[in-house]
Motif scaffolding. Structure first.
Motif, mmCIF file in Angstrom:
data_model
loop_
_atom_site.group_PDB
_atom_site.id
_atom_site.type_symbol
_atom_site.label_atom_id
_atom_site.label_comp_id
_atom_site.label_asym_id
_atom_site.label_seq_id
_atom_site.Cartn_x
_atom_site.Cartn_y
_atom_site.Cartn_z
ATOM 1 N N LEU A 210 11.573 25.602 -1.171
ATOM 2 C CA LEU A 210 10.394 25.361 -0.386
ATOM 3 C C LEU A 210 11.076 24.979 0.680
ATOM 4 O O LEU A 210 10.174 25.777 1.424
ATOM 5 C CB LEU A 210 9.297 25.676 -0.877
ATOM 6 N N LEU B 46 10.722 27.318 3.929
ATOM 7 C CA LEU B 46 9.783 27.142 4.936
ATOM 8 C C LEU B 46 10.917 26.606 6.830
ATOM 9 O O LEU B 46 10.426 26.994 7.754
ATOM 10 C CB LEU B 46 8.349 26.447 4.866
ATOM 11 N N LEU C 137 4.990 22.810 4.701
ATOM 12 C CA LEU C 137 5.622 22.782 3.329
ATOM 13 C C LEU C 137 4.421 21.699 2.478
ATOM 14 O O LEU C 137 4.385 22.063 2.056
ATOM 15 C CB LEU C 137 7.111 21.060 3.366
ATOM 16 N N VAL D 183 1.475 23.609 1.908
ATOM 17 C CA VAL D 183 1.955 24.499 -0.023
ATOM 18 C C VAL D 183 1.286 23.329 -0.354
ATOM 19 O O VAL D 183 0.770 24.244 -1.910
ATOM 20 C CB VAL D 183 3.544 24.652 0.114
ATOM 21 N N VAL E 132 -2.419 24.330 -2.920
ATOM 22 C CA VAL E 132 -2.270 25.482 -3.760
ATOM 23 C C VAL E 132 -2.631 25.047 -5.461
ATOM 24 O O VAL E 132 -3.384 25.495 -5.722
ATOM 25 C CB VAL E 132 -1.349 27.040 -3.758
#
Length: 454
Positions: A164, A168, A179, A182, A185
């Motif tokens: 990621l 990103l 980052l 994220v 989630v």
């Protein structure tokens, strides 16, 4: 998979199932959030150095709470988990993760970075304090195997975080805060999965071991907690510790005497658990200390440190998932001894690597070496020192993190002054000590089996 438990409702005993599969998935997601915070720190370490002007030593100090905060939470969680209940420790983890990530989004100096890591470290430690005993309770016949599978998500999360980060930040040129966003989630997912389920009592409670016996079987709880407290103080409020000074070694000798007296005279138990705490200081520092400074250590080797981090943690994730057959073949102590040998070789190869191919090869060897350290140490305590209960697992995990927080500023100072290669050679000493320690442990257990004890 469901486990029936008894619950009292309106004065009657009714069976209420525990959804072991759902709880295990939720535990893995909680650990995923923990590991993603490690991946995030590995990425922003360079940002805070290059863009915000922090020295490596200041970054090591600001990262410290992520480790000693973890230790405080695991020690506290292990001591009170049976009183406040596992589900409430998990709720604390969720709230602290949420607060820590929000503070981190606004951090641009060492003070806010430090504060964010206090909350994140406490959250990560609460996850470890709750989920390790939860996994051993859910799978009593496959403790080491399932602990390894649970801990797949630590290196697995770093792989996910590394990918990621590349996508990103490196490819889409988004700020590092994208980052960090994220992480909300899996945080929301594990909160939802846990808070809708019944969480069982720990194995210590169900097996009938008293609270007092749990403390006694850790050998020297007072001395260990005092030692860890001092180490936390030394990392949060920098204290000059000169390992060349006679006074330092006198203090260490007094600590050893206190551990022996408390274990053998006061609690009348063995030194096995304090010995494992000592080993955990070294195993965790070997793995986490090296991985946390991957960028700085490999800055001039000609390879993207992110690639190395993904390779290392990817191998660790695969190794842990398939740990069961290896543990059965070599035994728990055999796995630890072989891991120490391979880790020493890997760190030495790291220190001499000059190009892309040599660095990747060293990374693979190092990954194989440190792969099984953390979960197998926990598995050993759960199997051989089961009466230490949740406290034993929590103290061991906390010791690993506080040991790492202690070594990080030392590593940062060494990188700033002596350079990466000399720092890696210094770190090689840790697994070399472990080789001797685990060989002695194997001999001790062999003699104990010969005497008819377990």
């Amino acid at each position: 998979m469901s486990i029936p438990i008894e619950n009292s409702i309106a004065g009657t005993q009714v069976a209420k199932p525990v959804n072991a599969s759902r709880l295990f998935v939720a535990s893995c997601l909680a650990l995923l959030v923990t590991s993603l915070t490690f991946a995030l720190r590995a990425k922003i370490e360079g940002v805070f150095h290059d863009s915000y002007g922090l020295t490596r030593e200041e970054i090591g100090w600001a990262f410290g709470p992520a480790f000693w905060g973890f230790a405080v939470a695991t020690f506290l969680g292990g001591a009170i988990i049976d009183q406040v209940k596992t589900r409430n420790v998990l709720r604390i983890a969720f709230v602290c993760h949420l607060v820590g990530l929000v503070v981190l989004l606004f951090a641009k100096d060492k003070t806010l970075l430090f504060a964010a890591n206090v909350f994140i470290g406490f959250a990560n430690g609460s996850v470890e304090a709750a989920c390790n005993p939860l996994v051993t309770t859910l799978f009593p016949d496959d403790k080491t195997k399932m602990l390894n599978r649970f801990h797949v998500w630590f290196p697995g999360g770093i792989v996910v975080g590394g990918i990621l980060s590349w996508l990103l930040v490196s490819q889409l040129n988004l700020p590092w805060q994208a980052l960090a966003m994220v992480l909300f989630v899996p945080l929301a997912l594990y909160g939802w999965l846990f808070f809708g389920e019944t969480v069982p009592e720990t194995e210590r409670v169900t097996s009938g071991v008293s609270y007092r016996d749990m403390f006694r079987n850790t050998g020297a709880p007072c001395t260990i907690i005092a030692l860890v407290g001092f180490m936390i103080l030394a990392t949060s409020v920098p204290i000059a510790i000169d390992f060349g000074a006679t006074s330092t070694w006198v203090v260490l000798a007094l600590v050893l005497v206190a551990i022996v007296v408390e274990s053998l005279v006061v609690n009348k138990t063995s030194l096995l658990f304090p010995f494992m705490v000592f080993c955990m200081f070294l195993t965790a520092s070997t793995e986490l200390g090296t991985n946390q400074f991957t960028g700085a250590l490999l800055d001039k080797t000609g390879i993207d440190p992110l690639i190395v981090l993904v390779v290392v943690t990817g191998i660790m994730a695969l190794g842990r998932y398939f740990a069961g057959p290896l543990v059965h073949r070599l035994s728990t102590v055999g796995v630890l001894l072989v891991s120490a040998i391979i880790s020493a070789i890997g760190l030495y190869l790291y220190s001499t690597a000059g190009g892309t191919g040599a660095t990747l090869f060293a990374a693979i060897v190092f990954a194989v070496g440190v792969c099984y350290f953390w979960p197998t140490m926990l598995g050993f305590v759960s199997e051989y020192l089961s009466k230490t209960g949740a406290l034993g697992l929590s103290v061991l995990g906390g010791a690993g993190m506080v040991g790492t927080s202690f070594v990080l500023p030392i590593m940062g100072h060494s990188i700033d002054t002596a350079g990466p290669q000399q720092t890696l050679r210094f770190m090689t000493v840790l697994p070399v000590i472990l080789i001797v320690a685990f060989a002695l442990l194997a001999l001790y257990l062999k003699n104990r089996r010969g005497a008819g004890t377990h």
